[in-house]
Design an enzyme around this catalytic site. Structure first.
Site, PDB file in Angstrom:
ATOM      1  N   LYS A 185      -6.199   1.978  14.312  1.00  0.00           N
ATOM      2  CA  LYS A 185      -5.260   2.506  13.594  1.00  0.00           C
ATOM      3  C   LYS A 185      -5.152   2.535  11.734  1.00  0.00           C
ATOM      4  O   LYS A 185      -5.693   0.897  11.574  1.00  0.00           O
ATOM      5  CB  LYS A 185      -3.913   1.875  14.094  1.00  0.00           C
ATOM      6  CG  LYS A 185      -2.770   2.208  13.558  1.00  0.00           C
ATOM      7  CD  LYS A 185      -0.942   1.865  14.129  1.00  0.00           C
ATOM      8  CE  LYS A 185      -0.679   0.986  12.832  1.00  0.00           C
ATOM      9  NZ  LYS A 185      -0.431   2.441  11.239  1.00  0.00           N
ATOM     10  N   GLY A 238      -3.889  -6.815   7.456  1.00  0.00           N
ATOM     11  CA  GLY A 238      -2.817  -6.796   7.081  1.00  0.00           C
ATOM     12  C   GLY A 238      -1.579  -8.439   6.603  1.00  0.00           C
ATOM     13  O   GLY A 238      -1.953  -9.220   6.049  1.00  0.00           O
ATOM     14  N   THR A 240       1.180 -11.367   6.265  1.00  0.00           N
ATOM     15  CA  THR A 240       1.126 -12.739   7.034  1.00  0.00           C
ATOM     16  C   THR A 240       2.043 -12.954   8.391  1.00  0.00           C
ATOM     17  O   THR A 240       1.933 -12.883   8.777  1.00  0.00           O
ATOM     18  CB  THR A 240       1.539 -13.990   6.000  1.00  0.00           C
ATOM     19  OG1 THR A 240       0.276 -13.672   4.837  1.00  0.00           O
ATOM     20  CG2 THR A 240       1.352 -14.856   6.929  1.00  0.00           C
ATOM     21  N   GLU A 260      -6.347 -11.025   9.233  1.00  0.00           N
ATOM     22  CA  GLU A 260      -7.274 -11.184   7.772  1.00  0.00           C
ATOM     23  C   GLU A 260      -5.484 -10.911   7.403  1.00  0.00           C
ATOM     24  O   GLU A 260      -5.641  -9.889   7.598  1.00  0.00           O
ATOM     25  CB  GLU A 260      -7.902 -10.057   7.695  1.00  0.00           C
ATOM     26  CG  GLU A 260      -9.499 -10.686   8.146  1.00  0.00           C
ATOM     27  CD  GLU A 260     -10.346 -11.958   7.463  1.00  0.00           C
ATOM     28  OE1 GLU A 260      -9.075 -12.313   6.493  1.00  0.00           O
ATOM     29  OE2 GLU A 260     -10.959 -12.134   8.262  1.00  0.00           O
ATOM     30  N   CYS A 294      -6.351  -7.726  -1.876  1.00  0.00           N
ATOM     31  CA  CYS A 294      -6.289  -9.408  -0.620  1.00  0.00           C
ATOM     32  C   CYS A 294      -7.123 -10.494  -2.071  1.00  0.00           C
ATOM     33  O   CYS A 294      -6.338 -11.604  -1.576  1.00  0.00           O
ATOM     34  CB  CYS A 294      -6.641  -9.250   0.486  1.00  0.00           C
ATOM     35  SG  CYS A 294      -8.229  -9.388   1.007  1.00  0.00           S
ATOM     36  N   GLU A 396       3.322 -13.171  -2.333  1.00  0.00           N
ATOM     37  CA  GLU A 396       2.204 -12.842  -2.585  1.00  0.00           C
ATOM     38  C   GLU A 396       2.974 -11.007  -2.947  1.00  0.00           C
ATOM     39  O   GLU A 396       3.693 -10.797  -2.630  1.00  0.00           O
ATOM     40  CB  GLU A 396       1.604 -12.534  -1.267  1.00  0.00           C
ATOM     41  CG  GLU A 396       0.604 -11.374  -1.252  1.00  0.00           C
ATOM     42  CD  GLU A 396      -0.271 -11.140  -0.252  1.00  0.00           C
ATOM     43  OE1 GLU A 396       0.062 -10.157   0.388  1.00  0.00           O
ATOM     44  OE2 GLU A 396      -1.593 -10.917   0.121  1.00  0.00           O
TER      45      GLU A 396
HETATM   46  P1  NAD Z   1       1.346  -4.644   6.994  1.00  0.00           P
HETATM   47  O1  NAD Z   1       1.377  -5.891   7.687  1.00  0.00           O
HETATM   48  O2  NAD Z   1       2.426  -3.990   6.557  1.00  0.00           O
HETATM   49  O3  NAD Z   1       0.039  -3.289   7.694  1.00  0.00           O
HETATM   50  C1  NAD Z   1      -1.240  -4.146   8.529  1.00  0.00           C
HETATM   51  C2  NAD Z   1      -1.569  -2.985   9.069  1.00  0.00           C
HETATM   52  O4  NAD Z   1      -0.745  -3.172  10.564  1.00  0.00           O
HETATM   53  C3  NAD Z   1      -0.892  -0.934   9.383  1.00  0.00           C
HETATM   54  O5  NAD Z   1      -2.091  -0.392   9.717  1.00  0.00           O
HETATM   55  C4  NAD Z   1       0.323  -0.968   9.687  1.00  0.00           C
HETATM   56  O6  NAD Z   1       0.852  -0.404  10.198  1.00  0.00           O
HETATM   57  C5  NAD Z   1       0.245  -2.213  10.987  1.00  0.00           C
HETATM   58  N1  NAD Z   1       1.063  -2.919  11.352  1.00  0.00           N
HETATM   59  C6  NAD Z   1       2.635  -3.398  11.173  1.00  0.00           C
HETATM   60  N2  NAD Z   1       3.587  -3.950  11.746  1.00  0.00           N
HETATM   61  C7  NAD Z   1       2.686  -4.205  12.576  1.00  0.00           C
HETATM   62  C8  NAD Z   1       3.187  -4.418  14.232  1.00  0.00           C
HETATM   63  N3  NAD Z   1       4.535  -5.105  14.198  1.00  0.00           N
HETATM   64  N4  NAD Z   1       2.258  -4.203  15.432  1.00  0.00           N
HETATM   65  C9  NAD Z   1       1.264  -4.104  14.727  1.00  0.00           C
HETATM   66  N5  NAD Z   1       0.453  -2.964  13.684  1.00  0.00           N
HETATM   67  C10 NAD Z   1       1.514  -3.455  12.743  1.00  0.00           C
HETATM   68  O7  NAD Z   1       0.133  -4.916   5.697  1.00  0.00           O
HETATM   69  P2  NAD Z   1      -0.105  -3.565   4.347  1.00  0.00           P
HETATM   70  O8  NAD Z   1       1.298  -3.179   3.855  1.00  0.00           O
HETATM   71  O9  NAD Z   1      -0.800  -2.214   5.239  1.00  0.00           O
HETATM   72  O10 NAD Z   1      -1.044  -4.479   3.466  1.00  0.00           O
HETATM   73  C11 NAD Z   1      -1.122  -5.488   2.467  1.00  0.00           C
HETATM   74  C12 NAD Z   1      -1.360  -6.221   3.178  1.00  0.00           C
HETATM   75  O11 NAD Z   1      -2.674  -7.267   3.450  1.00  0.00           O
HETATM   76  C13 NAD Z   1      -1.071  -7.731   2.254  1.00  0.00           C
HETATM   77  O12 NAD Z   1      -0.790  -8.532   2.112  1.00  0.00           O
HETATM   78  C14 NAD Z   1      -2.244  -8.307   1.360  1.00  0.00           C
HETATM   79  O13 NAD Z   1      -2.652  -9.360   1.127  1.00  0.00           O
HETATM   80  C15 NAD Z   1      -3.410  -7.759   3.174  1.00  0.00           C
HETATM   81  N6  NAD Z   1      -4.780  -7.621   3.481  1.00  0.00           N
HETATM   82  C16 NAD Z   1      -5.509  -8.651   3.479  1.00  0.00           C
HETATM   83  C17 NAD Z   1      -6.676  -8.632   3.469  1.00  0.00           C
HETATM   84  C18 NAD Z   1      -8.261  -9.433   3.913  1.00  0.00           C
HETATM   85  O14 NAD Z   1      -8.488  -9.911   4.485  1.00  0.00           O
HETATM   86  N7  NAD Z   1      -7.387 -11.437   4.536  1.00  0.00           N
HETATM   87  C19 NAD Z   1      -7.387  -7.636   2.918  1.00  0.00           C
HETATM   88  C20 NAD Z   1      -6.078  -6.668   2.378  1.00  0.00           C
HETATM   89  C21 NAD Z   1      -5.277  -6.981   3.149  1.00  0.00           C
END
Ligand code: NAD
Length: 492
Positions: A185, A238, A240, A260, A294, A396
């Site tokens: 997804k 995504g 935290t 991650e 990130c 963050e």
């Molecule tokens: P997000 O957590 O909002 O979403 C990430 C993904 O998870 C999306 O596909 C979203 O639809 C899905 N999602 C959201 N809620 C969910 C749930 N309850 N159950 C299952 N899936 C769910 O994050 P974002 O806003 O898309 O991305 C930004 C974040 O990602 C930042 O915190 C960034 O630091 C982090 N990030 C981390 C890394 C890493 O390698 N550590 C890399 C890139 C981004």
């Protein structure tokens, strides 16, 4: 002058469909979501918020495909992965334009980083899988032990919007090479290159059901994947807070989890660094992809003796970044990736004064002329004068807002670096490599770069400590995550 292929113009108002059992098909859901081009603020497409019937369909298709796919040799699967890599590579420019359009990132970045790395993810895991020892023996006077690794079954990969295809394929490739079938997804905010990946899989003849791509919101479609009892593992990247929710939900079905998550990465800049090298790299580390990586440095810790000089030199460099239409090749700094995120970043900038800080560069939203006049642009912003415990130094922001703090001693720098709940990455800048090693060992982060940033060897473990992650991706760690070990013991 923007040169766009007709194909990209054709994207206007296209409906992004799910890719299930080798076909792009309509969702069972009638709930639709608009997809925006953040640089213009305009809607250019839609997707459906996939429901339980869609997810069940994807799971059935992945389960059926598992029998065939897991039975192939690693070499046979590697051939498929290399074919996907070639399929993306052939359309690199098109993928890059679309990634830039979907996220607002400069096209120069999607051409040089996002898409080449997506190609490499498939090539790398094809080769790494072929070289990995899936089976080995441990024998003694009383027993022969045959240890082997086998795929888990159907697994889910959930990825964010900041590096859409790069992170999507970083999960899919190791899951596939190890013999799993996948339901993936992409973020609902940047789903287009994932849609194109489905087209490439069709073109290169990936067997139906091996990779299924479903679209929708995290709280609906994502949550359905996490709760599904037939899905054996979740590889998630995504935020935290989302990781926390996933961890709670997944525990009910004892799924394997790789998380991650967010970061608040420090850069420790010592007086004895190679100053020019540091300045160039800190600019890149702070503001690549508008600070929406990130691994970006968001807290700059500078030795007191060079603080004022650094502040002046860095402010100048930051103010020279060319903000513009992401589709223009000369643009260095594009738009924020969504309206919601734009509002979040602005809210942190608005907080600077009440938190006791001072904006020393940027700090304003940007109104461009022409095509991008309604886009979500914010100047790259530097803030100093904040206490280490301020919200801007603790939370963050994941955008173009970077704080500056000074330190006197090595131990003070380490304390400041470790003074958040996050532990993803850090950089250390010094010509004294012994000091670089000594300081790195004391920093609580999964990836530490000395005198460089984002220099990646895909065999190395990648991931965070504390609230930044659980588990490691990359190389052997990814192969181990997507497999289960079995020991067959026979007496001698
Ligand atoms: P997000 O957590 O909002 O979403 C990430 C993904 O998870 C999306 O596909 C979203 O639809 C899905 N999602 C959201 N809620 C969910 C749930 N309850 N159950 C299952 N899936 C769910 O994050 P974002 O806003 O898309 O991305 C930004 C974040 O990602 C930042 O915190 C960034 O630091 C982090 N990030 C981390 C890394 C890493 O390698 N550590 C890399 C890139 C981004």
């Amino acid at each position: 002058m923007i040169t766009l292929k007709t194909s990209v113009f054709d994207l206007k108002m296209e409906l992004i469909q799910n890719f299930i059992n080798g076909q792009h098909i309509s969702s069972d859901s009638s709930e639709s979501l608009d997809i925006y081009e953040p640089a213009t603020g305009e809607i250019y497409g839609q997707l459906r918020d996939s429901n339980a019937n869609d997810i069940d369909h994807a799971v059935r298709s992945a389960k059926t495909a598992f029998a065939l796919w897991s039975d192939l040799t690693v070499h046979e699967r590697a051939v498929h992965l290399n074919n996907i890599a070639k399929g993306i590579e052939k359309r690199l420019d098109e993928f890059a334009e679309i990634e830039s359009r979907d996220t607002g990132k400069p096209i120069a970045l999607s051409r040089s980083l996002d898409i080449p790395r997506s190609v490499l993810n498939f090539k790398f895991f094809a080769e790494h899988g072929e070289n990995f020892e899936f089976n080995y023996d441990l024998n003694n006077e009383t027993s022969q032990n045959h240890i082997n690794r086998s795929p888990l079954g159907v697994v889910a990969c959930i990825s964010p919007w900041n590096l859409p295809l790069y992170l999507f394929t970083w999960k899919i490739a190791p899951a596939l090479i190890t013999g799993n079938t996948v339901i993936a997804k992409p973020s609902e905010l940047a789903p287009y290159t994932a849609y194109m990946l489905g087209k490439v899989c069709q073109e290169v003849g990936l067997p139906p059901g091996v990779l299924n791509i479903v679209n929708g919101m995290g709280s609906t479609c994502g949550e359905l994947l996490v709760k599904h009892k037939e899905i054996k593992a979740i590889s998630f990247t995504g935020g935290t807070s989302t990781g926390k929710l996933i961890s709670q939900s997944a525990s009910k079905t004892f799924k394997k989890l790789s998380l991650e998550m967010g970061g608040k990465n420090p850069a420790i800049i010592f007086e004895d660094c190679n100053y020019e090298l540091m300045l160039e790299n800190i600019l890149r580390a702070s503001f690549s992809n508008q600070g929406q990586i990130c691994l970006c440095s968001s807290r700059l810790l500078i030795e007191r003796t060079i603080y004022e000089k650094f502040k002046n030199d860095f402010s100048l460099k930051v103010s020279e970044l060319l903000i513009g239409d992401p589709l223009k090749t000369e643009t260095q700094f594009g738009s924020i990736s969504s309206k919601g995120h734009f509002d979040k970043v602005v809210s942190y900038i608005d907080m600077v004064k009440e938190e006791g800080g001072k904006i020393i560069a940027g700090g304003k939203s940007v109104k461009l002329e022409g095509r991008c006049s309604n886009g979500w642009f914010i100047e790259p912003t530097l803030v100093d004068g904040l206490s280490p415990s301020s919200r801007l130094n603790q939370e963050e922001i994941f955008g173009p807002v970077v704080t500056l703090q000074s330190f006197e001693t090595e131990s003070e720098a380490i304390d400041l670096a470790n003074n958040t709940d996050y532990g993803l990455s850090a950089t250390v800048w010094t010509k004294d490599l012994e000091k670089g090693q000594r300081v790195s060992k004391k920093i609580d982060a999964g990836v530490i770069w000395v005198n460089c940033w984002l220099l990646r060897d895909l065999r190395t473990p990648f991931g965070g400590m504390k609230n930044s992650g659980l588990g490691r991706e990359g190389g052997d760690d990814a192969i181990k995550f997507f497999t289960e070990q079995k020991n067959i013991c026979i007496p001698v």
